[in-house]
Scaffold this motif. Structure first.
Motif, PDB file in Angstrom:
ATOM      1  N   LEU A 101      50.913  49.459  46.954  1.00 43.06           N
ATOM      2  CA  LEU A 101      49.516  49.858  47.143  1.00 43.06           C
ATOM      3  C   LEU A 101      49.426  51.040  48.116  1.00 43.06           C
ATOM      4  N   SER A 102      50.155  50.960  49.229  1.00 39.19           N
ATOM      5  CA  SER A 102      50.181  52.077  50.188  1.00 39.19           C
ATOM      6  C   SER A 102      50.821  53.317  49.561  1.00 39.19           C
ATOM      7  N   LEU A 103      51.885  53.098  48.798  1.00 39.18           N
ATOM      8  CA  LEU A 103      52.538  54.214  48.110  1.00 39.18           C
ATOM      9  C   LEU A 103      51.548  54.889  47.164  1.00 39.18           C
ATOM     10  N   ARG A 104      50.834  54.096  46.410  1.00 38.29           N
ATOM     11  CA  ARG A 104      49.877  54.626  45.442  1.00 38.29           C
ATOM     12  C   ARG A 104      48.766  55.412  46.141  1.00 38.29           C
ATOM     13  N   GLU A 131      62.775  44.912  37.039  1.00 36.01           N
ATOM     14  CA  GLU A 131      61.357  44.666  37.307  1.00 36.01           C
ATOM     15  C   GLU A 131      60.861  45.551  38.452  1.00 36.01           C
ATOM     16  N   ASP A 132      61.679  45.730  39.497  1.00 37.51           N
ATOM     17  CA  ASP A 132      61.273  46.573  40.620  1.00 37.51           C
ATOM     18  C   ASP A 132      61.124  48.030  40.192  1.00 37.51           C
ATOM     19  N   ILE A 133      62.046  48.502  39.373  1.00 36.94           N
ATOM     20  CA  ILE A 133      61.961  49.885  38.895  1.00 36.94           C
ATOM     21  C   ILE A 133      60.697  50.070  38.061  1.00 36.94           C
ATOM     22  N   VAL A 134      60.400  49.120  37.181  1.00 39.54           N
ATOM     23  CA  VAL A 134      59.215  49.223  36.334  1.00 39.54           C
ATOM     24  C   VAL A 134      57.946  49.173  37.183  1.00 39.54           C
ATOM     25  N   LYS A 135      57.908  48.320  38.202  1.00 47.26           N
ATOM     26  CA  LYS A 135      56.732  48.246  39.082  1.00 47.26           C
ATOM     27  C   LYS A 135      56.506  49.575  39.802  1.00 47.26           C
ATOM     28  N   MET A 137      57.570  52.553  38.816  1.00 42.15           N
ATOM     29  CA  MET A 137      57.179  53.539  37.807  1.00 42.15           C
ATOM     30  C   MET A 137      55.716  53.365  37.412  1.00 42.15           C
ATOM     31  N   ASP A 138      55.279  52.132  37.265  1.00 35.79           N
ATOM     32  CA  ASP A 138      53.880  51.882  36.897  1.00 35.79           C
ATOM     33  C   ASP A 138      52.925  52.328  37.995  1.00 35.79           C
ATOM     34  N   SER A 139      53.338  52.188  39.247  1.00 34.70           N
ATOM     35  CA  SER A 139      52.436  52.550  40.338  1.00 34.70           C
ATOM     36  C   SER A 139      52.313  54.062  40.527  1.00 34.70           C
ATOM     37  N   VAL A 140      53.282  54.849  40.041  1.00 37.63           N
ATOM     38  CA  VAL A 140      53.218  56.304  40.225  1.00 37.63           C
ATOM     39  C   VAL A 140      52.795  57.045  38.960  1.00 37.63           C
ATOM     40  N   ARG A 141      52.633  56.344  37.859  1.00 40.14           N
ATOM     41  CA  ARG A 141      52.420  57.022  36.585  1.00 40.14           C
ATOM     42  C   ARG A 141      50.956  57.364  36.293  1.00 40.14           C
ATOM     43  N   ASP A 142      50.101  56.389  36.179  1.00 41.65           N
ATOM     44  CA  ASP A 142      48.736  56.623  35.716  1.00 41.65           C
ATOM     45  C   ASP A 142      47.715  56.280  36.780  1.00 41.65           C
ATOM     46  N   LEU A 143      46.574  56.945  36.686  1.00 37.98           N
ATOM     47  CA  LEU A 143      45.441  56.613  37.540  1.00 37.98           C
ATOM     48  C   LEU A 143      44.656  55.481  36.892  1.00 37.98           C
ATOM     49  N   LYS A 144      44.215  54.546  37.696  1.00 36.20           N
ATOM     50  CA  LYS A 144      43.423  53.436  37.190  1.00 36.20           C
ATOM     51  C   LYS A 144      41.943  53.773  37.324  1.00 36.20           C
TER      52      LYS A 144
END
Length: 176
Positions: A101-104, A131-135, A137-144
């Protein structure tokens, strides 16, 4: 007069087995196996490979962001520029997971100042689970939809809402 034995004259035809019932059973068995099998749903994670070139990069007045995430055991380092300088260290939360969350939030603030930048380099320096890599990647990829709006101007001067954070993910190094 010599008479030939009757066994030689009477050639008895050898009966061939009827294969039609066997083939029917095989095809029904194959059909049953196909219908009862579970088909796997395979997903692909899009990622690029770093490009190595001996050519000089195109000259530009704007310095590249060169956003890099160095993933370590206890933290994620956010680096920018060439050579990379550490901008922020993101630790782990109380659960022992990376504080995504802080990273995002930090990446959103970087995106606001670098709207045209889409690339991010992930450099895992430790063995991470899939799973950690996917999490990450998901947090840096798209805006919600809950994220603050980021706007840019098109070539026509129209305002355009940015929908992607850093969706061009490149792995800088991979450890097995």
């Amino acid at each position: 007069m010599y008479r030939a034995p009757s066994r030689r004259k009477l050639k008895k035809e050898i009966e061939k087995p009827n294969l039609i019932p066997i083939l029917d059973a095989v095809f029904i068995f194959i059909f049953f196996l196909l219908m009862s099998s579970r088909f796997l749903n395979i997903n692909e994670i899009q990622s690029d490979v770093p490009i190595v070139s001996d050519r000089q990069p195109p000259k530009s007045d704007k310095k590249p962001l060169a956003l890099t995430l160095k993933i370590q055991n206890t933290r994620i380092q956010v680096l920018t520029g060439v050579p990379g300088s550490v901008r922020k260290n993101i630790g782990k939360n109380a659960d022992g997971d990376y504080d995504l969350l802080s990273l995002r939030e930090y990446l959103i603030s970087l995106k606001k100042n670098n709207v045209d930048e889409n690339s991010i380099v992930l450099e895992p320096l430790v063995d991470l689970s899939y799973e950690d890599i996917v999490k990450i990647m998901d947090s840096v990829r798209d805006l919600k939809k809950t994220d603050p709006d980021i706007w840019t101007k098109t070539k026509d001067g129209m305002d355009l809402r940015v929908k992607e954070l850093f969706n061009n993910i490149v792995f800088g190094n991979i450890q097995s």
